[in-house]
Design a protein around this motif. Structure first.
Motif, short mmCIF file in Angstrom:
data_model
loop_
_atom_site.label_atom_id
_atom_site.label_comp_id
_atom_site.label_asym_id
_atom_site.label_seq_id
_atom_site.Cartn_x
_atom_site.Cartn_y
_atom_site.Cartn_z
N MET A 112 0.93 -1.23 0.29
CA MET A 112 0.13 -0.26 0.08
C MET A 112 0.65 1.29 -0.05
SD MET A 112 -3.47 -1.47 2.07
CE MET A 112 -2.38 -1.18 3.56
N ALA A 113 1.96 1.36 0.41
CA ALA A 113 2.72 2.03 0.99
C ALA A 113 3.12 2.57 -0.20
CB ALA A 113 3.83 2.19 2.40
N GLY A 114 4.30 1.60 -1.27
CA GLY A 114 5.17 1.41 -2.17
C GLY A 114 3.91 2.62 -2.95
N VAL A 115 2.44 1.93 -3.57
CA VAL A 115 2.21 1.93 -4.66
C VAL A 115 1.47 3.41 -4.42
CG1 VAL A 115 -0.65 1.96 -5.61
CG2 VAL A 115 0.59 -0.34 -5.37
N SER A 116 1.03 4.23 -3.30
CA SER A 116 0.98 5.26 -2.42
C SER A 116 2.02 6.57 -3.10
CB SER A 116 0.45 5.19 -0.91
OG SER A 116 -1.08 4.53 -1.20
N LEU A 117 3.06 5.76 -2.90
CA LEU A 117 4.50 6.61 -3.11
C LEU A 117 4.84 7.22 -4.19
CD1 LEU A 117 6.60 5.37 0.07
CD2 LEU A 117 5.68 8.05 -0.28
N PHE A 118 4.94 5.31 -4.97
CA PHE A 118 6.03 5.41 -6.37
C PHE A 118 4.64 5.67 -7.61
CE2 PHE A 118 8.58 3.72 -2.53
CZ PHE A 118 9.72 4.73 -2.75
N VAL A 119 3.56 4.95 -7.30
CA VAL A 119 3.17 5.10 -8.57
C VAL A 119 1.49 6.15 -8.56
CG1 VAL A 119 0.56 3.49 -9.70
CG2 VAL A 119 2.66 2.28 -8.41
N LEU A 120 1.04 6.39 -7.57
CA LEU A 120 0.15 7.30 -7.09
C LEU A 120 0.51 8.95 -7.06
CD1 LEU A 120 -2.26 6.00 -5.03
CD2 LEU A 120 -2.14 6.11 -7.73
N GLY A 121 2.43 8.79 -6.25
CA GLY A 121 3.27 9.94 -6.21
C GLY A 121 2.67 10.70 -5.04
N ILE A 122 1.94 9.94 -4.51
CA ILE A 122 1.33 10.91 -2.53
C ILE A 122 2.37 11.13 -2.20
CG2 ILE A 122 -0.47 10.50 -0.79
CD1 ILE A 122 -1.96 8.61 -2.54
N PRO A 123 2.87 11.92 -1.32
CA PRO A 123 3.59 12.53 -0.26
C PRO A 123 3.61 11.54 0.97
CG PRO A 123 1.78 14.31 -1.00
CD PRO A 123 1.46 13.47 -1.52
N GLU A 124 4.98 11.36 0.83
CA GLU A 124 5.38 10.82 1.97
C GLU A 124 4.43 11.18 3.70
OE1 GLU A 124 9.18 9.79 5.19
OE2 GLU A 124 9.74 10.16 2.78
N GLN A 125 4.67 12.36 3.58
CA GLN A 125 3.47 12.64 4.75
C GLN A 125 2.25 13.07 5.02
OE1 GLN A 125 5.75 14.19 2.74
NE2 GLN A 125 6.10 17.16 3.44
N VAL A 126 1.66 12.46 3.55
CA VAL A 126 0.20 12.26 3.73
C VAL A 126 0.25 10.87 4.25
CG1 VAL A 126 -1.56 12.27 2.32
CG2 VAL A 126 -0.10 13.51 1.90
N VAL A 127 1.02 9.65 2.98
CA VAL A 127 0.95 8.27 3.64
C VAL A 127 1.10 7.97 4.99
CG1 VAL A 127 2.36 5.93 2.87
CG2 VAL A 127 1.95 7.50 1.01
N PHE A 128 2.12 8.01 5.31
CA PHE A 128 2.48 7.54 7.15
C PHE A 128 2.48 8.21 7.69
CE2 PHE A 128 6.21 6.29 4.50
CZ PHE A 128 5.38 4.54 4.06
N GLY A 129 1.17 9.66 7.27
CA GLY A 129 0.92 10.91 8.59
C GLY A 129 -0.74 10.41 8.31
N GLN A 130 -1.46 9.96 7.12
CA GLN A 130 -2.90 10.05 7.66
C GLN A 130 -3.48 8.52 7.19
OE1 GLN A 130 -4.03 13.25 4.98
NE2 GLN A 130 -2.76 15.19 5.90
N LEU A 131 -2.37 8.05 5.53
CA LEU A 131 -2.51 7.16 5.11
C LEU A 131 -2.65 5.80 6.26
CD1 LEU A 131 -2.23 7.35 1.61
CD2 LEU A 131 -4.48 7.15 2.54
N TYR A 132 -1.27 5.52 6.70
CA TYR A 132 -0.86 4.84 7.62
C TYR A 132 -2.14 4.96 8.72
CZ TYR A 132 1.52 1.66 10.75
OH TYR A 132 1.72 1.07 12.01
#
Length: 189
Positions: free
Chosen positions: A40-60
């Motif tokens: 989920m983090a890989g797709v969010s970061l590298f495919v969808l281009g979601i910023p790291e802060q959003v991935v690990f601060g919100q989505l997680y």
């Protein structure tokens, strides 16, 4: 614990023999509780281009992600897998489920503030350990040396089992990754 630590320790404890389908089953069991996060983090970061802060601060911490984590980190799901494997006599699955349960136990005691619900589907309760494997505010400076020692000891145990060169190298890379990542946690957190 970091994923390389789960792999090293799980293999040292459960992969006998440390080759073939037994080793593969133990490695799969050791990594499965973390696999959804990587995907989920890989797709969010590298495919969808979601910023790291959003991935690990919100989505997680979102309900959707926590639901996935609740399923693949459930003591009940892994315990059921172990019981069924014991019942049908599927030794590789028994060992893989045992490695998965070991992963959950170590995560249970080493996640301070970032734990996952581990009693799905009965409960979404999360234990907030006072100890963390990565956060110095929760004693990581004491956990990291113990973790590194356990990983190094696991590597020695695996080495002494007469692994082929490529498997020794694989576990050597895991040990190096564990040391590097653990150092990063201490430097940055």
């Amino acid at each position: 614990m970091n994923t390389p630590a789960h792999l090293l320790i799980g293999a040292a404890l459960f992969a006998r023999p440390s080759q073939g389908r037994i080793l593969r089953a133990v490695l799969i069991g050791s990594v499965l509780p973390d696999l959804s996060l990587y995907l989920m983090a890989g797709v969010s970061l590298f495919v969808l281009g979601i910023p790291e802060q959003v991935v690990f601060g919100q989505l997680y911490y979102s309900d959707a992600w926590q639901t996935v984590f609740a399923i693949d980190n459930s003591f009940l799901v892994w315990g059921l897998a172990l019981v069924v494997a014991l019942w049908v006599g599927a030794r590789p699955v028994v060992l893989g489920a045992s490695a998965g349960l070991l992963h959950l136990i170590t995560d249970f005691v080493l996640h301070a503030g970032d734990g996952r619900p581990q009693f799905w589907p009965i409960s979404n309760w999360v234990f907030h350990s006072p100890v963390s494997y990565w956060d110095s505010a929760h004693h990581a400076q004491w956990v990291v040396p113990v973790s590194i020692t356990a990983c190094a000891a696991s590597y020695v145990i695996l080495w002494r089992r007469g692994l082929d060169a490529s498997t020794k190298m694989f576990f050597g890379v895991l040990l190096g990754a564990e040391i590097w990542v653990a150092r990063q946690w201490l430097v940055f957190f």
